[in-house]
Write a protein that holds these residues in place. Structure first.
Motif, PDB file in Angstrom:
ATOM      1  N   VAL A  58      29.888  35.941  57.885  1.00 38.95           N
ATOM      2  CA  VAL A  58      29.798  34.937  56.829  1.00 38.95           C
ATOM      3  C   VAL A  58      29.484  35.603  55.490  1.00 38.95           C
ATOM      4  O   VAL A  58      30.213  35.449  54.518  1.00 38.95           O
ATOM      5  N   ALA A  59      28.377  36.333  55.457  1.00 39.32           N
ATOM      6  CA  ALA A  59      27.963  36.975  54.214  1.00 39.32           C
ATOM      7  C   ALA A  59      26.994  38.102  54.535  1.00 39.32           C
ATOM      8  O   ALA A  59      26.297  38.058  55.548  1.00 39.32           O
ATOM      9  N   GLY A  60      26.962  39.101  53.657  1.00 38.52           N
ATOM     10  CA  GLY A  60      26.062  40.230  53.850  1.00 38.52           C
ATOM     11  C   GLY A  60      25.506  40.726  52.540  1.00 38.52           C
ATOM     12  O   GLY A  60      26.057  40.444  51.464  1.00 38.52           O
ATOM     13  N   ILE A  61      24.400  41.454  52.643  1.00 39.70           N
ATOM     14  CA  ILE A  61      23.783  42.057  51.468  1.00 39.70           C
ATOM     15  C   ILE A  61      23.352  43.469  51.847  1.00 39.70           C
ATOM     16  O   ILE A  61      22.744  43.688  52.898  1.00 39.70           O
ATOM     17  N   THR A  62      23.720  44.435  51.002  1.00 37.60           N
ATOM     18  CA  THR A  62      23.415  45.828  51.285  1.00 37.60           C
ATOM     19  C   THR A  62      21.998  46.180  50.832  1.00 37.60           C
ATOM     20  O   THR A  62      21.378  45.421  50.072  1.00 37.60           O
TER      21      THR A  62
ATOM     22  N   SER B  83      36.935  32.888  52.665  1.00 36.27           N
ATOM     23  CA  SER B  83      37.080  31.435  52.808  1.00 36.27           C
ATOM     24  C   SER B  83      35.814  30.682  52.403  1.00 36.27           C
ATOM     25  O   SER B  83      35.835  29.459  52.282  1.00 36.27           O
ATOM     26  N   MET B  84      34.728  31.411  52.175  1.00 33.69           N
ATOM     27  CA  MET B  84      33.464  30.770  51.818  1.00 33.69           C
ATOM     28  C   MET B  84      33.012  31.119  50.403  1.00 33.69           C
ATOM     29  O   MET B  84      31.981  30.616  49.944  1.00 33.69           O
ATOM     30  N   LYS B  85      33.760  31.944  49.743  1.00 31.07           N
ATOM     31  CA  LYS B  85      33.401  32.308  48.368  1.00 31.07           C
ATOM     32  C   LYS B  85      33.394  31.065  47.488  1.00 31.07           C
ATOM     33  O   LYS B  85      34.275  30.217  47.579  1.00 31.07           O
ATOM     34  N   GLY B  86      32.391  30.996  46.636  1.00 34.83           N
ATOM     35  CA  GLY B  86      32.240  29.849  45.759  1.00 34.83           C
ATOM     36  C   GLY B  86      31.426  28.736  46.378  1.00 34.83           C
ATOM     37  O   GLY B  86      30.987  27.827  45.673  1.00 34.83           O
TER      38      GLY B  86
END
Length: 119
Positions: free
Chosen positions: A47-51, A61-64
């Motif tokens: 879905v999403a990640g952070i470094t 597909s989930m941006k925004g």
């Protein structure tokens, strides 16, 4: 390492939820952290990640709609989800791992929190 996800629940389409992942036995800012989800009958997906450096990545597909962030003081990683759709219904998992520069590989997983979006 323990990752405790919370914030899931039932929401109507178009609504918002904020998921939180509280970490213990580790420091979120020293690791790549990410959210994945798994809908019934489907494979788990990123879905999403952070470094560790704070760079974020969100599935196209989930941006925004979805935003990942971290609170270093709370040792927590959050996922803000807006404009939710019934297709977002899934169990959402928090995970810790590494970022290679192009992809995430996770080695510790939380227990998941269920998000249900009604139409």
């Amino acid at each position: 390492v323990q990752l405790q996800a919370s914030g899931g629940g039932l929401v109507q389409a178009g609504g918002s939820l904020r998921l939180s992942c509280t970490a213990s036995g580790t420091v979120v800012s020293n690791n790549a952290m990410a959210w994945y989800r798994q809908a019934s009958g489907k494979l788990r997906e990123f879905v999403a990640g952070i470094t560790p450096g704070g760079k974020t990545h969100v599935r196209d597909s989930m941006k925004g709609r979805f935003t990942i962030s971290r609170d270093i003081a709370k040792n927590e990683v959050d996922l803000q989800m807006n404009s939710l759709k019934p297709d977002d219904t899934a169990v959402y998992f928090c995970a810790q791992g590494r970022f290679s520069g192009t992809s995430y590989s996770m080695d510790s997983w939380g227990q998941g929190t269920l998000v249900t979006v009604s139409s």
